[in-house]
Design a protein around this motif. Structure first.
Motif, mmCIF file in Angstrom:
data_model
loop_
_atom_site.group_PDB
_atom_site.id
_atom_site.type_symbol
_atom_site.label_atom_id
_atom_site.label_comp_id
_atom_site.label_asym_id
_atom_site.label_seq_id
_atom_site.Cartn_x
_atom_site.Cartn_y
_atom_site.Cartn_z
ATOM 1 N N ARG A 114 49.045 3.321 59.760
ATOM 2 C CA ARG A 114 48.082 2.246 59.482
ATOM 3 C C ARG A 114 47.192 2.630 58.299
ATOM 4 N NH1 ARG A 114 43.664 -0.685 63.143
ATOM 5 N NH2 ARG A 114 41.997 -0.675 61.663
ATOM 6 N N GLN A 115 46.665 3.848 58.329
ATOM 7 C CA GLN A 115 45.771 4.287 57.255
ATOM 8 C C GLN A 115 46.498 4.357 55.913
ATOM 9 O OE1 GLN A 115 42.556 4.318 57.918
ATOM 10 N NE2 GLN A 115 42.382 4.411 55.690
ATOM 11 N N HIS A 116 47.741 4.829 55.966
ATOM 12 C CA HIS A 116 48.549 4.930 54.750
ATOM 13 C C HIS A 116 48.727 3.541 54.109
ATOM 14 C CE1 HIS A 116 51.941 5.808 52.145
ATOM 15 N NE2 HIS A 116 52.641 4.893 52.778
ATOM 16 N N VAL A 117 49.080 2.556 54.929
ATOM 17 C CA VAL A 117 49.299 1.205 54.394
ATOM 18 C C VAL A 117 47.979 0.617 53.893
ATOM 19 C CG1 VAL A 117 50.044 -1.149 54.949
ATOM 20 C CG2 VAL A 117 51.345 0.799 55.815
ATOM 21 N N PHE A 118 46.915 0.798 54.673
ATOM 22 C CA PHE A 118 45.614 0.254 54.256
ATOM 23 C C PHE A 118 45.147 0.908 52.948
ATOM 24 C CE2 PHE A 118 43.566 -1.908 58.211
ATOM 25 C CZ PHE A 118 44.663 -2.753 58.303
ATOM 26 N N ASP A 119 45.418 2.198 52.798
ATOM 27 C CA ASP A 119 44.992 2.899 51.572
ATOM 28 C C ASP A 119 45.719 2.344 50.343
ATOM 29 O OD1 ASP A 119 43.232 4.432 52.984
ATOM 30 O OD2 ASP A 119 44.454 6.263 52.952
ATOM 31 N N TYR A 120 47.050 2.107 50.485
ATOM 32 C CA TYR A 120 47.708 1.620 49.271
ATOM 33 C C TYR A 120 47.384 0.160 48.990
ATOM 34 C CZ TYR A 120 52.113 -0.371 51.294
ATOM 35 O OH TYR A 120 53.045 -1.129 51.967
ATOM 36 N N ILE A 121 47.109 -0.607 50.032
ATOM 37 C CA ILE A 121 46.672 -1.991 49.772
ATOM 38 C C ILE A 121 45.331 -1.961 49.026
ATOM 39 C CG2 ILE A 121 45.821 -4.112 50.864
ATOM 40 C CD1 ILE A 121 48.000 -3.740 53.015
ATOM 41 N N GLU A 122 44.449 -1.088 49.491
ATOM 42 C CA GLU A 122 43.130 -0.963 48.863
ATOM 43 C C GLU A 122 43.262 -0.577 47.386
ATOM 44 O OE1 GLU A 122 40.248 -1.682 50.060
ATOM 45 O OE2 GLU A 122 39.088 -0.905 48.362
ATOM 46 N N LYS A 123 44.182 0.334 47.105
ATOM 47 C CA LYS A 123 44.346 0.834 45.744
ATOM 48 C C LYS A 123 45.100 -0.161 44.850
ATOM 49 C CE LYS A 123 44.660 3.870 42.381
ATOM 50 N NZ LYS A 123 43.659 3.556 41.372
ATOM 51 N N GLU A 124 46.121 -0.800 45.420
ATOM 52 C CA GLU A 124 47.074 -1.495 44.562
ATOM 53 C C GLU A 124 46.960 -3.023 44.564
ATOM 54 O OE1 GLU A 124 51.725 -1.401 44.923
ATOM 55 O OE2 GLU A 124 51.008 0.456 44.029
ATOM 56 N N ASP A 125 46.482 -3.587 45.648
ATOM 57 C CA ASP A 125 46.635 -5.033 45.828
ATOM 58 C C ASP A 125 45.311 -5.796 45.745
ATOM 59 O OD1 ASP A 125 49.217 -4.249 46.305
ATOM 60 O OD2 ASP A 125 49.076 -4.398 48.488
ATOM 61 N N SER A 126 45.409 -7.047 45.312
ATOM 62 C CA SER A 126 44.223 -7.920 45.317
ATOM 63 C C SER A 126 44.681 -9.332 45.720
ATOM 64 C CB SER A 126 43.546 -7.915 43.947
ATOM 65 O OG SER A 126 44.492 -7.940 42.894
ATOM 66 N N PRO A 127 45.063 -9.462 47.008
ATOM 67 C CA PRO A 127 45.597 -10.749 47.479
ATOM 68 C C PRO A 127 44.538 -11.845 47.499
ATOM 69 C CG PRO A 127 45.302 -9.218 49.315
ATOM 70 C CD PRO A 127 45.012 -8.446 48.067
ATOM 71 N N ARG A 128 44.991 -13.080 47.404
ATOM 72 C CA ARG A 128 44.115 -14.260 47.517
ATOM 73 C C ARG A 128 44.565 -15.081 48.717
ATOM 74 N NH1 ARG A 128 40.066 -15.079 43.301
ATOM 75 N NH2 ARG A 128 40.445 -13.324 41.903
ATOM 76 N N SER A 129 43.719 -16.007 49.121
ATOM 77 C CA SER A 129 44.042 -16.795 50.313
ATOM 78 C C SER A 129 45.109 -17.849 50.012
ATOM 79 C CB SER A 129 42.780 -17.486 50.833
ATOM 80 O OG SER A 129 42.405 -18.510 49.938
ATOM 81 N N VAL A 130 45.704 -18.345 51.073
ATOM 82 C CA VAL A 130 46.652 -19.457 50.932
ATOM 83 C C VAL A 130 45.924 -20.664 50.332
ATOM 84 C CG1 VAL A 130 48.139 -21.073 52.183
ATOM 85 C CG2 VAL A 130 48.091 -18.662 52.853
ATOM 86 N N ASN A 131 44.706 -20.929 50.828
ATOM 87 C CA ASN A 131 43.962 -22.089 50.302
ATOM 88 C C ASN A 131 43.728 -21.966 48.799
ATOM 89 O OD1 ASN A 131 43.667 -23.388 52.759
ATOM 90 N ND2 ASN A 131 41.833 -22.207 53.277
ATOM 91 N N PHE A 132 43.320 -20.772 48.373
ATOM 92 C CA PHE A 132 43.081 -20.549 46.939
ATOM 93 C C PHE A 132 44.347 -20.879 46.140
ATOM 94 C CE2 PHE A 132 43.754 -17.672 43.351
ATOM 95 C CZ PHE A 132 42.632 -17.901 42.572
ATOM 96 N N GLN A 133 45.471 -20.391 46.625
ATOM 97 C CA GLN A 133 46.709 -20.557 45.853
ATOM 98 C C GLN A 133 47.209 -22.005 45.880
ATOM 99 O OE1 GLN A 133 49.459 -17.042 46.001
ATOM 100 N NE2 GLN A 133 48.014 -16.302 47.528
ATOM 101 N N LEU A 134 47.040 -22.677 47.027
ATOM 102 C CA LEU A 134 47.471 -24.082 47.080
ATOM 103 C C LEU A 134 46.572 -24.949 46.196
ATOM 104 C CD1 LEU A 134 48.299 -24.518 50.892
ATOM 105 C CD2 LEU A 134 49.880 -24.001 49.023
ATOM 106 N N ASP A 135 45.267 -24.641 46.213
ATOM 107 C CA ASP A 135 44.336 -25.396 45.345
ATOM 108 C C ASP A 135 44.696 -25.183 43.872
ATOM 109 O OD1 ASP A 135 42.985 -26.356 47.507
ATOM 110 O OD2 ASP A 135 41.272 -24.987 47.328
#
Ligand code: SAM
Length: 243
Positions: free
Chosen positions: A193-214
């Motif tokens: 869990r920590q490993h996945v959370f760490d790389y998401i924190e470092k690498e990813d900047s997801p947006r919400s479904v609403n943001f993307q549909l808008d």
């Protein structure tokens, strides 16, 4: 106010990581263990693309990795000309080999950042983006890419995303990600869990479904569709008005 992305991975760091990760992305069924419902989402977006564009001839696969999305699309609409776009040379090499064996159409590989690639306006009936757009950072980048994708679609074409997403409200976001943490712990314990959370924190900047549909509606898509959502993963898309 927008978050600061100064600490996030650069495009070069993302490319270097994926250069070493080809094998993990070369299996349609087991490729992304940390992605909830990866197989279902891939099935749904390719089925939706086929439903909207059964006579498609040209596919653009953004962030194609080792080609899983194109291969699944070809299993439903055979013979497509496939444009495979990715930052990573080793990913493209594998994708080109695998996809070339499965289509009689042309296979073109484009080793570029989606923001910089020269793509044909109106040139694609189906555009897929699997687990890639969450690498975009500022809002203006998202808008630039969504506009570019819209312009690259032929009239009546469709654009489908399967990706990591966030929620718009902080309390809901917190409990959704808590649940995702439990899912990861179930797979591989607290360390995983920590490993996945760490790389998401470092690498990813997801947006919400609403943001993307808008954003899809803002750049011109007439219809937007949500196909699936389970915690912080979703499959959705937009359809361009026919000519
Ligand atoms: C998580 S992998 C997903 C691969 C494939 N779509 C799949 O689901 O099997 C993300 C891919 O997107 C590529 N990528 C990340 N940012 C990109 C960008 N800005 N432009 C083009 N490709 C990008 C990476 O090199 C990587 O191969």
């Amino acid at each position: 106010m927008e978050a600061s992305y100064a600490q996030k991975s650069t495009s070069k760091e993302i490319r270097d990581r994926f250069d070493k990760d080809v094998a993990r992305f070369s299996n349609l069924d087991t490729g992304q263990q940390s992605t909830i419902d990866a197989v279902l989402s891939l099935e749904l977006i390719t089925e939706a693309a086929k439903a909207v564009n059964p006579n498609a001839t040209a596919l653009l696969d953004i962030g194609c990795g080792a080609g899983n999305y194109s291969l699944k699309m070809l299993s439903k609409v055979p013979g497509l000309h496939c444009t495979l776009l990715d930052l990573s040379g080793p990913m493209l090499e594998r994708a080109g080999e695998r996809v070339g064996k499965e289509t009689v159409g042309r296979v073109e590989v484009v080793r570029k950042d989606v923001r910089e690639a020269e793509l044909i306006e109106g040139g694609y009936d189906i555009i897929l983006a699997g687990a890639v757009l969450h690498h975009l950072r500022e809002e203006e980048d998202w808008e630039f890419v969504f506009r570019k994708i819209y312009n690259c679609l032929a009239p009546g074409g469709s654009f489908w995303i399967s990706d990591l997403v966030v929620q718009d409200s902080a309390p809901v976001n917190a409990f959704i990600w808590e649940q995702y943490g439990r899912y990861l712990e179930g797979l591989g314990g607290a360390e995983y869990r920590q490993h996945v959370f760490d790389y998401i924190e470092k690498e990813d900047s997801p947006r919400s479904v609403n943001f993307q549909l808008d954003l899809m509606k803002k750049v011109g898509f007439k219809n937007v569709e949500v196909l699936h959502k389970n915690l912080c993963f979703a499959a959705f898309g937009g359809i361009k008005k026919a000519g």
